[in-house]
Design a protein around this motif. Structure first.
Motif, PDB file in Angstrom:
ATOM      1  N   GLY A   1     -36.748  47.655 -43.236  1.00  0.00           N
ATOM      2  CA  GLY A   1     -35.791  47.433 -43.783  1.00  0.00           C
ATOM      3  C   GLY A   1     -34.969  46.143 -43.505  1.00  0.00           C
ATOM      4  N   GLY A   2     -35.901  45.244 -42.821  1.00  0.00           N
ATOM      5  CA  GLY A   2     -35.319  43.924 -42.351  1.00  0.00           C
ATOM      6  C   GLY A   2     -34.511  43.836 -41.251  1.00  0.00           C
ATOM      7  N   GLU A   3     -34.435  45.120 -40.532  1.00  0.00           N
ATOM      8  CA  GLU A   3     -33.365  44.769 -39.077  1.00  0.00           C
ATOM      9  C   GLU A   3     -34.148  44.514 -37.980  1.00  0.00           C
ATOM     10  N   THR A   4     -33.827  43.790 -37.152  1.00  0.00           N
ATOM     11  CA  THR A   4     -34.232  43.403 -35.998  1.00  0.00           C
ATOM     12  C   THR A   4     -33.640  44.332 -34.873  1.00  0.00           C
ATOM     13  N   GLU A   5     -34.714  44.830 -34.211  1.00  0.00           N
ATOM     14  CA  GLU A   5     -34.507  45.835 -33.105  1.00  0.00           C
ATOM     15  C   GLU A   5     -35.420  45.487 -31.659  1.00  0.00           C
ATOM     16  N   HIS A   6     -34.822  45.897 -30.563  1.00  0.00           N
ATOM     17  CA  HIS A   6     -35.673  45.615 -29.141  1.00  0.00           C
ATOM     18  C   HIS A   6     -36.058  46.833 -28.727  1.00  0.00           C
ATOM     19  N   PRO A   7     -37.389  47.121 -28.648  1.00  0.00           N
ATOM     20  CA  PRO A   7     -37.756  48.396 -27.911  1.00  0.00           C
ATOM     21  C   PRO A   7     -37.263  48.505 -26.565  1.00  0.00           C
ATOM     22  N   PRO A   8     -36.865  49.566 -26.173  1.00  0.00           N
ATOM     23  CA  PRO A   8     -36.392  49.607 -24.863  1.00  0.00           C
ATOM     24  C   PRO A   8     -37.582  49.444 -23.720  1.00  0.00           C
ATOM     25  N   ALA A   9     -37.139  48.994 -22.502  1.00  0.00           N
ATOM     26  CA  ALA A   9     -38.083  48.736 -21.505  1.00  0.00           C
ATOM     27  C   ALA A   9     -38.803  50.138 -21.227  1.00  0.00           C
ATOM     28  N   GLY A  10     -40.027  49.801 -20.999  1.00  0.00           N
ATOM     29  CA  GLY A  10     -41.067  51.138 -20.858  1.00  0.00           C
ATOM     30  C   GLY A  10     -41.742  51.737 -22.289  1.00  0.00           C
ATOM     31  N   GLU A  11     -41.155  51.553 -23.204  1.00  0.00           N
ATOM     32  CA  GLU A  11     -41.461  52.245 -24.401  1.00  0.00           C
ATOM     33  C   GLU A  11     -43.090  51.477 -24.866  1.00  0.00           C
ATOM     34  N   VAL A  12     -44.020  52.517 -25.149  1.00  0.00           N
ATOM     35  CA  VAL A  12     -45.196  51.919 -25.494  1.00  0.00           C
ATOM     36  C   VAL A  12     -45.291  51.063 -26.921  1.00  0.00           C
ATOM     37  N   ILE A  13     -45.655  49.788 -26.811  1.00  0.00           N
ATOM     38  CA  ILE A  13     -45.694  48.996 -27.929  1.00  0.00           C
ATOM     39  C   ILE A  13     -47.039  48.305 -28.268  1.00  0.00           C
ATOM     40  N   PHE A  14     -47.182  47.739 -29.449  1.00  0.00           N
ATOM     41  CA  PHE A  14     -48.419  46.697 -29.711  1.00  0.00           C
ATOM     42  C   PHE A  14     -47.824  45.413 -29.886  1.00  0.00           C
ATOM     43  N   ALA A  15     -47.938  44.414 -28.787  1.00  0.00           N
ATOM     44  CA  ALA A  15     -47.196  43.451 -28.706  1.00  0.00           C
ATOM     45  C   ALA A  15     -48.199  42.068 -28.946  1.00  0.00           C
ATOM     46  N   ASP A  16     -47.520  40.984 -29.522  1.00  0.00           N
ATOM     47  CA  ASP A  16     -48.432  39.782 -29.637  1.00  0.00           C
ATOM     48  C   ASP A  16     -48.028  38.590 -28.523  1.00  0.00           C
ATOM     49  N   ALA A  17     -48.545  37.529 -28.630  1.00  0.00           N
ATOM     50  CA  ALA A  17     -48.514  36.332 -27.779  1.00  0.00           C
ATOM     51  C   ALA A  17     -46.835  35.892 -27.770  1.00  0.00           C
ATOM     52  N   GLU A  18     -46.083  36.268 -28.784  1.00  0.00           N
ATOM     53  CA  GLU A  18     -44.861  35.868 -29.375  1.00  0.00           C
ATOM     54  C   GLU A  18     -43.696  36.745 -28.592  1.00  0.00           C
ATOM     55  N   GLY A  19     -44.352  38.045 -28.088  1.00  0.00           N
ATOM     56  CA  GLY A  19     -43.320  38.899 -27.748  1.00  0.00           C
ATOM     57  C   GLY A  19     -42.760  39.774 -28.963  1.00  0.00           C
ATOM     58  N   ARG A  20     -43.527  39.672 -30.254  1.00  0.00           N
ATOM     59  CA  ARG A  20     -43.330  40.442 -31.299  1.00  0.00           C
ATOM     60  C   ARG A  20     -44.083  41.706 -31.312  1.00  0.00           C
ATOM     61  N   ALA A  21     -43.176  42.874 -31.431  1.00  0.00           N
ATOM     62  CA  ALA A  21     -43.665  44.410 -31.263  1.00  0.00           C
ATOM     63  C   ALA A  21     -44.202  44.596 -32.807  1.00  0.00           C
ATOM     64  N   HIS A  22     -45.441  44.855 -32.941  1.00  0.00           N
ATOM     65  CA  HIS A  22     -45.893  45.103 -34.164  1.00  0.00           C
ATOM     66  C   HIS A  22     -46.230  46.484 -34.595  1.00  0.00           C
TER      67      HIS A  22
END
Length: 121
Positions: free
Chosen positions: A28-49
């Protein structure tokens, strides 16, 4: 499963626990911040894909009609996961080969082999 547009990933993607400062773009175009400890797929810029393993894929790296290279991720942790993922991989490879003139590169990651180098990265 998740399917990422490789051109939208910076340097690499890794499965890890969020620190809490990563950015995640919803469909939907909104930016969120996954909470600490959540399993994510992240890149070098700290973007959660993807968040919550591959349950919530990011709108940032979603496949579009302009996408040229994709990374398809399947995850499984159940008792028959190894066999099921191998079967899925074979089926997916056959289907892709039947639809497009591509040569998929694949790997099954394990603790002993935790990396996959994909073309162009």
């Amino acid at each position: 499963m998740a399917v990422f547009d490789v051109s939208r990933i910076t340097s690499y993607v890794e499965v890890r626990h969020a620190a809490g400062d990563e950015t995640y773009l919803t469909f939907g175009g909104e930016t969120e911040h996954p909470p600490a400890g959540e399993v994510i797929f992240a890149d070098a810029e700290g973007r959660a894909h993807a968040r919550r393993w591959t349950n919530r894929q990011s709108g940032h790296s979603a496949v579009r009609d302009t996408t040229a290279n994709v990374l398809i991720v399947a995850e499984a942790l159940h008792d028959t996961a190894a066999r099921d993922v191998e079967s899925l991989l074979a089926t997916l490879t056959d289907e892709l080969n039947g639809l497009w003139p591509v040569t998929p590169k694949s790997a099954i990651l394990t603790p002993a082999a935790p990396r996959f180098e994909f073309p162009g990265q």
